[in-house]
Design an enzyme around this catalytic site. Structure first.
Site, PDB file in Angstrom:
ATOM      1  N   CYS A 141      -8.153   2.181 -18.016  1.00  0.00           N
ATOM      2  CA  CYS A 141      -7.791   0.769 -17.859  1.00  0.00           C
ATOM      3  C   CYS A 141      -6.277   0.600 -18.003  1.00  0.00           C
ATOM      4  O   CYS A 141      -5.703   0.950 -19.037  1.00  0.00           O
ATOM      5  CB  CYS A 141      -8.500  -0.108 -18.872  1.00  0.00           C
ATOM      6  SG  CYS A 141      -8.021  -1.836 -18.679  1.00  0.00           S
ATOM      7  N   ILE A 146      -6.812  -8.720 -16.762  1.00  0.00           N
ATOM      8  CA  ILE A 146      -7.831  -9.390 -17.590  1.00  0.00           C
ATOM      9  C   ILE A 146      -7.675  -8.922 -19.046  1.00  0.00           C
ATOM     10  O   ILE A 146      -7.787  -9.713 -19.972  1.00  0.00           O
ATOM     11  CB  ILE A 146      -9.264  -9.086 -17.076  1.00  0.00           C
ATOM     12  CG1 ILE A 146      -9.406  -9.425 -15.585  1.00  0.00           C
ATOM     13  CG2 ILE A 146     -10.310  -9.812 -17.930  1.00  0.00           C
ATOM     14  CD1 ILE A 146      -9.253 -10.871 -15.203  1.00  0.00           C
ATOM     15  N   THR A 157     -13.581  -5.656  -5.802  1.00  0.00           N
ATOM     16  CA  THR A 157     -12.907  -6.898  -5.396  1.00  0.00           C
ATOM     17  C   THR A 157     -13.690  -7.659  -4.319  1.00  0.00           C
ATOM     18  O   THR A 157     -13.673  -8.895  -4.298  1.00  0.00           O
ATOM     19  CB  THR A 157     -11.480  -6.551  -4.899  1.00  0.00           C
ATOM     20  OG1 THR A 157     -10.779  -5.931  -5.993  1.00  0.00           O
ATOM     21  CG2 THR A 157     -10.708  -7.770  -4.464  1.00  0.00           C
ATOM     22  N   THR A 211      -7.768   0.718 -10.957  1.00  0.00           N
ATOM     23  CA  THR A 211      -6.692   0.030 -10.232  1.00  0.00           C
ATOM     24  C   THR A 211      -5.351   0.774 -10.335  1.00  0.00           C
ATOM     25  O   THR A 211      -5.119   1.542 -11.268  1.00  0.00           O
ATOM     26  CB  THR A 211      -6.508  -1.386 -10.800  1.00  0.00           C
ATOM     27  OG1 THR A 211      -6.349  -1.297 -12.208  1.00  0.00           O
ATOM     28  CG2 THR A 211      -7.686  -2.272 -10.475  1.00  0.00           C
ATOM     29  N   GLY A 243      -8.461  -3.865  -4.145  1.00  0.00           N
ATOM     30  CA  GLY A 243      -8.719  -4.430  -2.818  1.00  0.00           C
ATOM     31  C   GLY A 243      -8.270  -3.498  -1.701  1.00  0.00           C
ATOM     32  O   GLY A 243      -7.818  -2.375  -1.954  1.00  0.00           O
ATOM     33  N   LYS A 258     -14.484   7.521 -15.624  1.00  0.00           N
ATOM     34  CA  LYS A 258     -13.704   6.766 -14.632  1.00  0.00           C
ATOM     35  C   LYS A 258     -12.224   7.118 -14.700  1.00  0.00           C
ATOM     36  O   LYS A 258     -11.587   7.001 -15.749  1.00  0.00           O
ATOM     37  CB  LYS A 258     -13.889   5.270 -14.854  1.00  0.00           C
ATOM     38  CG  LYS A 258     -13.210   4.441 -13.783  1.00  0.00           C
ATOM     39  CD  LYS A 258     -13.899   3.158 -13.539  1.00  0.00           C
ATOM     40  CE  LYS A 258     -13.182   2.312 -12.523  1.00  0.00           C
ATOM     41  NZ  LYS A 258     -13.734   0.972 -12.485  1.00  0.00           N
ATOM     42  N   SER A 261     -17.303  -1.988 -12.262  1.00  0.00           N
ATOM     43  CA  SER A 261     -17.051  -2.604 -13.571  1.00  0.00           C
ATOM     44  C   SER A 261     -15.977  -3.691 -13.495  1.00  0.00           C
ATOM     45  O   SER A 261     -14.937  -3.514 -12.865  1.00  0.00           O
ATOM     46  CB  SER A 261     -16.611  -1.517 -14.557  1.00  0.00           C
ATOM     47  OG  SER A 261     -16.356  -2.111 -15.814  1.00  0.00           O
TER      48      SER A 261
END
Ligand SMILES: Cc1cc2nc3c(=O)[nH]c(=O)nc-3n(C[C@H](O)[C@H](O)[C@H](O)COP(=O)(O)O)c2cc1C
Length: 311
Positions: free
Chosen positions: A136, A76, A271, A198, A222, A170, A26
């Site tokens: 998030c 974002i 990523t 993240t 990443g 998630k 996502s």
């Protein structure tokens, strides 16, 4: 010489049958249309959309991304067109694609927003799974739902009653015990877990003495987060029964294999899509080759098959 049978990459994620276990994560693949000229979308196991909220969101102040050692930081802030516009303008693209669609959703203000979103998506047969983004880090909240086992149990329990579709939850790595939250999601009826989102982070421009991101803090992704993600998948796999979709720094077949061996039933590529648009497809072919070379007929022979050093 006897010709070896092609390995079977099918995987079942709750009620969802995937032809292979490689998804795109996502927020790193837009609404798929953006990638249509870059990769053969039909080959993907499933596509997870950018997280959708009830109302449209413009997202956070720029800059929204910055590079970090072996990764990136993003803030974002869930920029998206809102559920109704998403259904009108983004969903039709998936009609002819024939790839299972997972719609990621989040609440901005109150958890009840999840219920409205689920009720809308429940009507749409094209949507095969719903991913609850309760993790998030870019929403300026004091606490995430995924940081509290009781909140997770409650929210997933209500969501479960509202949908028969595959329900994926998630999770956040920004917790003391990911197992505790995973158990809550499982006990409330989740079909699968997606981990990890993240890691919370910050970068500073030392010349200007300012944060590098407009929102000051963001989410790290990443290769830098891969060891954290692999460990969390392994920990959760050892304590829960539902399938895990593993992600966090998967760049190539070797990094994807770490996740399968740690316990992931499927993997998501995030990523890496910004660096190499072919990464997910290369992982599918690499997986087939690895299974062939290691005489593994299906994925159950790979998932969670971590050996001790004495084996
Ligand atoms: C630019 C960017 C935007 C993201 N947006 C979302 C999102 O909207 N919803 C979500 O659940 N995760 C989002 N993520 C998190 C990824 O889906 C993934 O969980 C995380 O980046 C770890 O995987 P990776 O290291 O392979 O990117 C985003 C990540 C990035 C880098």
């Amino acid at each position: 010489m006897v010709k070896q049978k092609k390995p079977n990459l099918d995987v079942k994620i709750g009620p969802l049958n995937l032809k292979n276990p490689v998804l795109v994560a996502s927020g790193t693949f837009g609404y798929a249309q953006e990638f249509k000229d870059l990769i053969d979308l039909k080959k993907l196991g499933a596509i997870v959309t950018k997280t959708i909220t009830l109302k449209s969101r413009q997202g956070n102040l720029p800059p929204r991304t910055c590079e970090t050692p072996s990764g990136m930081l993003n803030s974002i802030g869930l920029e998206n067109p809102g559920i109704d516009k998403f259904i009108r303008e983004k969903l039709p693209f998936f009609k002819k694609l024939g790839v299972p669609l997972v719609v990621s959703i989040a609440a901005e203000e109150t958890p009840d927003e999840f219920n409205v979103l689920i009720k809308k998506l429940e009507q749409i047969s094209l949507v095969e799974a719903i991913e609850l983004n309760i993790s998030c880090p870019n929403l300026k909240k004091d606490k995430l739902i995924a940081q509290d086992a009781k909140d997770t149990l409650e929210l997933v329990g209500v969501a479960r009653k509202l949908t028969k579709k595959c329900l994926i939850v998630k999770l956040s790595p920004n917790v003391t015990s990911i197992v505790e939250i995973a158990l809550a999601a499982q006990n409330a009826g989740a079909d699968a877990l997606a981990l990890i989102n993240t890691l919370s982070g910050m970068c500073i421009n030392v010349n200007q003495r300012t944060p590098k991101l407009g929102a000051w803090v963001g989410g790290l992704s990443g290769p830098a987060i891969r060891p954290v993600a692999v460990k969390m998948v392994w920990e959760v796999y050892n304590k829960i029964k539902i399938p895990i979709i593993g992600m966090g720094g998967i760049m190539d077949i070797e990094s994807a294999l770490e996740f399968f061996i740690a316990g992931a039933a499927a993997v998501s590529v995030g990523t890496a899509n910004f660096v190499n648009s072919q990464a997910s497809l290369e992982i599918i072919t690499g997986l087939q080759q690895y299974m062939l070379d290691n005489h593994l007929q299906n994925l159950s022979k790979l998932t969670g098959k971590l050996k001790t050093c004495q084996d």
